[in-house]
Design an enzyme around this catalytic site. Structure first.
Site, PDB file in Angstrom:
ATOM      1  N   HIS A 177      42.457  31.285  39.462  1.00 16.97           N
ATOM      2  CA  HIS A 177      43.959  30.513  39.124  1.00 16.97           C
ATOM      3  C   HIS A 177      44.686  29.642  39.070  1.00 16.97           C
ATOM      4  CE1 HIS A 177      48.208  31.792  38.193  1.00 16.97           C
ATOM      5  NE2 HIS A 177      48.099  31.482  36.866  1.00 16.97           N
ATOM      6  N   ASP A 193      53.194  36.960  37.942  1.00 17.97           N
ATOM      7  CA  ASP A 193      51.555  37.148  38.630  1.00 17.97           C
ATOM      8  C   ASP A 193      52.510  37.786  40.339  1.00 17.97           C
ATOM      9  OD1 ASP A 193      50.015  36.438  41.161  1.00 17.97           O
ATOM     10  OD2 ASP A 193      49.681  33.932  39.947  1.00 17.97           O
ATOM     11  N   HIS A 211      51.453  36.881  43.071  1.00 15.80           N
ATOM     12  CA  HIS A 211      51.795  36.046  43.851  1.00 15.80           C
ATOM     13  C   HIS A 211      51.729  34.592  43.702  1.00 15.80           C
ATOM     14  CE1 HIS A 211      47.969  38.175  44.545  1.00 15.80           C
ATOM     15  NE2 HIS A 211      48.494  38.392  46.184  1.00 15.80           N
ATOM     16  N   ASP A 264      50.874  31.590  44.390  1.00 16.53           N
ATOM     17  CA  ASP A 264      50.601  30.598  44.227  1.00 16.53           C
ATOM     18  C   ASP A 264      51.170  28.863  44.018  1.00 16.53           C
ATOM     19  OD1 ASP A 264      48.447  32.403  43.798  1.00 16.53           O
ATOM     20  OD2 ASP A 264      48.377  32.203  41.576  1.00 16.53           O
ATOM     21  N   HIS A 274      43.050  28.969  44.503  1.00 14.40           N
ATOM     22  CA  HIS A 274      43.358  29.460  43.125  1.00 14.40           C
ATOM     23  C   HIS A 274      45.104  30.266  43.635  1.00 14.40           C
ATOM     24  CE1 HIS A 274      42.871  34.606  44.530  1.00 14.40           C
ATOM     25  NE2 HIS A 274      43.066  33.695  45.248  1.00 14.40           N
ATOM     26  N   ASP A 282      48.385  35.805  35.162  1.00 15.67           N
ATOM     27  CA  ASP A 282      47.507  36.354  36.181  1.00 15.67           C
ATOM     28  C   ASP A 282      47.511  37.666  36.129  1.00 15.67           C
ATOM     29  OD1 ASP A 282      46.775  37.774  39.022  1.00 15.67           O
ATOM     30  OD2 ASP A 282      47.249  35.126  39.820  1.00 15.67           O
ATOM     31  N   ASP A 305      46.693  40.605  37.922  1.00 16.56           N
ATOM     32  CA  ASP A 305      47.140  40.705  39.452  1.00 16.56           C
ATOM     33  C   ASP A 305      49.052  40.872  39.264  1.00 16.56           C
ATOM     34  OD1 ASP A 305      48.531  38.474  40.468  1.00 16.56           O
ATOM     35  OD2 ASP A 305      47.028  38.612  42.053  1.00 16.56           O
ATOM     36  N   GLU A 316      42.803  35.391  36.395  1.00 16.84           N
ATOM     37  CA  GLU A 316      41.921  36.107  37.565  1.00 16.84           C
ATOM     38  C   GLU A 316      40.844  37.464  36.993  1.00 16.84           C
ATOM     39  OE1 GLU A 316      41.849  36.559  41.123  1.00 16.84           O
ATOM     40  OE2 GLU A 316      42.789  33.580  40.742  1.00 16.84           O
TER      41      GLU A 316
END
Ligand code: MG
Ligand code: MG
Length: 301
Positions: free
Chosen positions: A87, A114, A116, A118, A131, A217, A219, A262
């Site tokens: 990412h 995502d 997260h 980030d 990332h 992303d 995830d 990712e």
């Protein structure tokens, strides 16, 4: 690139997306597609930072310059799709398209899909995996100056919406709240459903005649349907939630650029995550189950 992730393998992401038929699928939907190949690295300069946890800072700083330049060039009269890579590529992609948006006089919005946010700075990240910083960098948070390339145009944090969060560090939580990023974590999605949350954000983009960058992303998705990622967190978006997001984005006609990041093919199961990412991209780019009448108001189904 893969230097921003905690483990190797994301470097193979673009190959897997090509193998899963990304170009063919987009072409079959009627789009003119040009595969521009890989962004070339530029020479690394020495960068030293006080946070000794930081990994590959000089490399990622150099990549960010190269990717921002490529993103700026590719966003002229076209919709770029950026294939990661981890990412950290989005430090470059978002800053590049933000420069383009600023020159055309339109506000840039960012939808960050995502687990997260980030949203670490170089000072707050404890893992040191870069990332975890691209959204903070691209929205002009402090501490990047002199280490990452100077930002030609920062994205206004109030024009950023994150969806799917379920792993947020305290420093990120404070920063997100302080600067006014819209956060729809998994609990919000559970409580309200994903559609009304996204609809409200898209209405804002439309009201301001904005451009919209989407950063997906792997995830964001639940690991049970998308295992090919090094940062799995249980409880992610379902297959239908993810497709619904893409279908609504397609209907909106607002998306001007996209990251697919990712994907770690080394962790995939017979290409199923790569195939899902391509299918989601197809939904975003106009593949639909049935034609739907456009509705100007809700109420009847
Ligand atoms: Mg991410
Ligand atoms: Mg993530």
């Amino acid at each position: 690139m893969q230097d921003g992730a905690g483990r190797m393998g994301c470097e193979m992401g673009p190959s897997a997306l090509r193998t899963a038929g990304l170009v063919e699928v987009l072409s079959s939907l009627g789009h003119a597609v040009e595969d521009m190949g890989a962004v070339q690295a530029i020479p690394v300069r020495r960068v030293v930072h006080g946070n000794l946890a930081l990994k590959a800072l000089p490399e990622i700083s150099a990549w960010t310059s190269a990717i921002a330049e490529a993103a700026y060039a590719a966003s002229e009269n076209a919709m770029p799709i950026f294939l990661g890579g981890d990412h950290s590529i989005s430090a470059g992609t978002v800053s590049g398209v933000a420069r383009r948006a600023a020159e055309t006089g339109r506000p840039l919005f960012v939808l960050w899909l995502d687990a997260h946010p980030d949203f670490h700075t170089l000072d707050t990240t404890a893992s040191g995996n870069l990332h975890g910083v691209p959204l903070a960098y691209a929205s002009g948070q402090p501490g990047f100056s002199g280490y990452f390339p100077d930002l030609p145009a920062a994205v206004d944090p109030k024009r950023i919406c994150t969806m799917g969060l379920r792993s947020v560090d305290p420093a990120e939580r404070n920063a997100l709240n302080q600067v006014g990023v819209t956060v729809h974590d998994m609990r919000a999605i559970d409580e309200h459903g994903i559609a009304p949350l996204l609809r409200a954000f898209l209405a804002r983009v439309s009201d301001e005649d904005g451009l919209l960058h989407v950063s997906l992303d792997v995830d964001f998705l639940d690991p049970s349907i998308a295992p090919a990622v090094g940062t799995t967190v249980p409880g992610g978006a379902t297959f239908r939630e993810a497709h619904l997001v893409m279908e609504m984005l397609s209907d909106s006609g607002l998306v001007s650029s996209l990251d697919l990041v990712e994907l770690n093919p080394f962790l995939d199961e017979r290409g199923r995550t790569a195939t899902l990412m391509v299918d989601l991209t197809a939904s975003l780019m106009g593949r639909r189950i049935m034609d739907r009448p456009t509705r100007s108001h809700s109420g009847s189904f």
